[in-house]
Design a protein around this motif. Structure first.
Motif, PDB file in Angstrom:
ATOM      1  N   ILE A 358       0.569  -1.280  -0.290  1.00 58.62           N
ATOM      2  CA  ILE A 358      -0.043   0.074   0.780  1.00 58.62           C
ATOM      3  C   ILE A 358       1.033   1.197  -0.316  1.00 58.62           C
ATOM      4  N   ALA A 361       2.351   1.805  -3.187  1.00 56.31           N
ATOM      5  CA  ALA A 361       1.562   2.664  -4.360  1.00 56.31           C
ATOM      6  C   ALA A 361       1.497   3.510  -3.579  1.00 56.31           C
ATOM      7  N   LEU A 362       1.202   4.518  -3.146  1.00 52.13           N
ATOM      8  CA  LEU A 362       0.892   5.119  -2.842  1.00 52.13           C
ATOM      9  C   LEU A 362       1.902   6.103  -3.015  1.00 52.13           C
ATOM     10  N   SER A 365       2.186   6.541  -7.042  1.00 52.14           N
ATOM     11  CA  SER A 365       1.168   7.162  -8.013  1.00 52.14           C
ATOM     12  C   SER A 365       1.148   8.832  -7.132  1.00 52.14           C
ATOM     13  N   SER A 373      -2.471   6.190 -13.582  1.00 51.83           N
ATOM     14  CA  SER A 373      -3.227   4.391 -12.626  1.00 51.83           C
ATOM     15  C   SER A 373      -1.898   3.604 -12.373  1.00 51.83           C
ATOM     16  N   ALA A 418      -4.061   1.267  -7.839  1.00 50.59           N
ATOM     17  CA  ALA A 418      -4.218   2.321  -7.077  1.00 50.59           C
ATOM     18  C   ALA A 418      -3.888   3.438  -8.256  1.00 50.59           C
ATOM     19  N   ILE A 440      -7.447   1.363  -4.421  1.00 52.28           N
ATOM     20  CA  ILE A 440      -7.646   2.775  -3.558  1.00 52.28           C
ATOM     21  C   ILE A 440      -7.157   3.959  -5.245  1.00 52.28           C
ATOM     22  N   GLN A 441      -8.414   4.752  -4.157  1.00 50.78           N
ATOM     23  CA  GLN A 441      -8.633   5.838  -5.354  1.00 50.78           C
ATOM     24  C   GLN A 441      -7.898   7.443  -4.715  1.00 50.78           C
ATOM     25  N   GLY A 442      -7.364   7.682  -5.422  1.00 51.25           N
ATOM     26  CA  GLY A 442      -6.775   9.058  -4.479  1.00 51.25           C
ATOM     27  C   GLY A 442      -7.203  10.436  -4.885  1.00 51.25           C
ATOM     28  N   THR A 464      -7.954   8.120   0.061  1.00 50.75           N
ATOM     29  CA  THR A 464      -6.860   8.138   0.694  1.00 50.75           C
ATOM     30  C   THR A 464      -7.859  10.001   1.391  1.00 50.75           C
TER      31      THR A 464
END
Length: 471
Positions: A358, A361-362, A365, A373, A418, A440-442, A464
């Protein structure tokens, strides 16, 4: 009759100009050691007498409070590195500038003024403006530097901001070979400064510096062993590993491109260099290199740039980003990824046992251009897309890359997707063809229909707290 006033600590470059001034009929005023030096070299000088300091008499002259000598049309004097070192010179220079009197401060100015006088026989308006501008620039640099010595950060609470920049060297070229480029330093503290970089081998162009900046920002965000490939400040591949060489093998397992910069947050030994040779790296960035690794590169592949960086575990406060808008600038708070920020799970269970994936990925991103993505699994980036017109386009592109490399080899759902923007039904239908267990949607924009679709597929969905768009 014309005149000039000379007061210098370093007198080694003044004789040619003094002789030119005299040949053009200038009276030269001076005092102290400068007067003695010129007199010893047979330059006719007029001494300026004063009970306080000779510069005060010239200042009085500019103010119309003194007579008997000709008002100088050029001042040749030092600008001290610290104003406290020579207050009288600073007062003289500031007064001359206010009165529109040019001021030569160093060898470069002195040589240029001498050539100009020889060519034109007088001080033109253009050279006078240039000398005034140079003097103002140097004085403002000294003042601004002293301000940043007190508080070394940009303060946007003030309506006026001065950023002192000093040229330190010319690099090989800019973004392209036909573009010249110079590096300027500032006293502003940031999480990345060129002082933190040590170039062990090779000559860098601007693209290398952009790669280094991006690499160091990412590496300083991670404690676990990490390897990344980067090109033109774009992350090409990135992965965790128990060791740097295992991390490198993970990012190259499904193919690789040559001529990348490779970065590691650990020491580099000779075994890793042997492995890296397969990928023809342009540069290698790491915390440190073994001497054997350095010697091997210099002997066998001297074109590879090798650099070390100083790790920073604490992010300095008050960091700002400056965006060039032509003749204007925007200054915004730096977008820092806060690892403590909560991820709100909308569907599915909180699968924080996958915290490393996680976080990866963040992190990726945040460093991709919107819309983007990224797909992560087992501590590595499998695919990404950035700079798309919609989130859906970014997702489809990422999925296409995975399929084209035949990377779908896993039976269980273990991929994390993400995405920087909002989801739609079309892109989700493509996503469900992959073994994805978390999306995960930003952004906080939540579509109830999308939530139902994801929930029906028994896939975890989270948003997030902060949006990290990058343009």
């Amino acid at each position: 009759m014309k005149s000039a006033y000379i007061s210098l600590y370093d007198k080694s470059e003044i004789l040619p100009l003094a002789k030119t001034l005299k040949s053009l009929g200038y009276e030269i005023y001076s005092h102290g050691s400068t007067l003695n030096f010129l007199a010893e070299n047979e330059i006719d000088i007029i001494k300026v007498e004063s009970e306080i300091h000779p510069n005060i008499e010239i200042i009085k002259l500019f103010a119309g409070k003194k007579k008997g000598i000709i008002k100088p049309e050029i001042i040749i004097a030092d600008i001290p590195h610290n104003f406290e070192d020579d207050t009288y010179n600073i007062l003289l220079i500031l007064t001359a500038i206010k009165k529109g009197i040019g001021k030569a401060k160093d060898k470069k100015d002195i040589d240029k003024l001498n050539s100009h006088l020889k060519l034109f026989g007088e001080i033109s308006e253009d050279i006078n403006k240039e000398l005034i501008s140079n003097a103002l620039n140097r004085i403002s640099y000294i003042l601004a530097t002293q301000r940043y010595n007190i508080f070394p950060y940009i303060n946007t609470n003030d309506d006026v901001i001065n950023i002192p920049l000093k040229k330190i060297f010319k690099i090989k070229y800019g973004e392209n070979p036909h573009q010249s480029c110079f590096i300027y330093s500032s006293p502003i503290k940031n999480d990345f400064n060129l002082d933190d970089i040590n170039i062990i081998n090779g000559e860098l162009n601007l693209n290398h510096y952009l790669d280094i900046k991006k690499a160091v920002e990412v590496l300083n965000s991670v404690n676990e062993p990490l390897a990344m490939a980067i090109k033109h400040a774009n992350i090409c591949s990135i992965s965790y590993g128990d060791t740097p060489i295992k991390a490198l093998k993970k990012i190259t397992e499904y193919g690789y491109d040559i001529k990348r910069s490779y970065a590691f947050n650990r020491n580099i030994d000779i075994d890793l260099i042997y492995e890296l040779e397969k990928y023809q790296p342009e540069s290698i960035i790491a915390l440190s290199f073994s001497q054997l690794a350095i010697d091997y590169i210099k002997k066998n592949n001297d074109k590879i740039k090798i650099l070390t960086y100083n790790s920073k575990t604490i992010t300095p406060p008050s960091q700002k980003e400056i965006i060039n808008l032509g003749a204007d600038f925007a200054i915004e708070d730096k977008d820092i990824l806060d690892e403590t920020q909560r991820i709100n799970f909308i569907t599915g269970k909180n699968i924080m046992e996958n915290i490393k994936d996680i976080k990866l990925a963040l992190l990726i991103s945040k460093n991709l251009k919107t819309y983007s993505s990224v797909i992560v699994s087992d501590g590595r980036m499998l695919s990404f897309s950035q700079g798309e017109d919609t989130s859906s386009s970014a997702i489809r592109s990422s999925i296409y890359k995975i399929k084209s490399k035949n990377m779908i080899k896993l039976n269980e759902k273990d991929m994390i997707l993400a995405v920087s923007g909002s989801l739609d039904e079309g892109s989700l239908n493509e996503t469900f063809k992959l073994p994805v267990k978390l999306i995960i949607q930003g952004t906080k924009d939540i579509n109830e229909g999308i939530i139902k679709i994801i929930k029906d597929k028994q896939i975890a969905f989270a948003i997030t707290q902060k949006r990290h768009f990058k343009h």
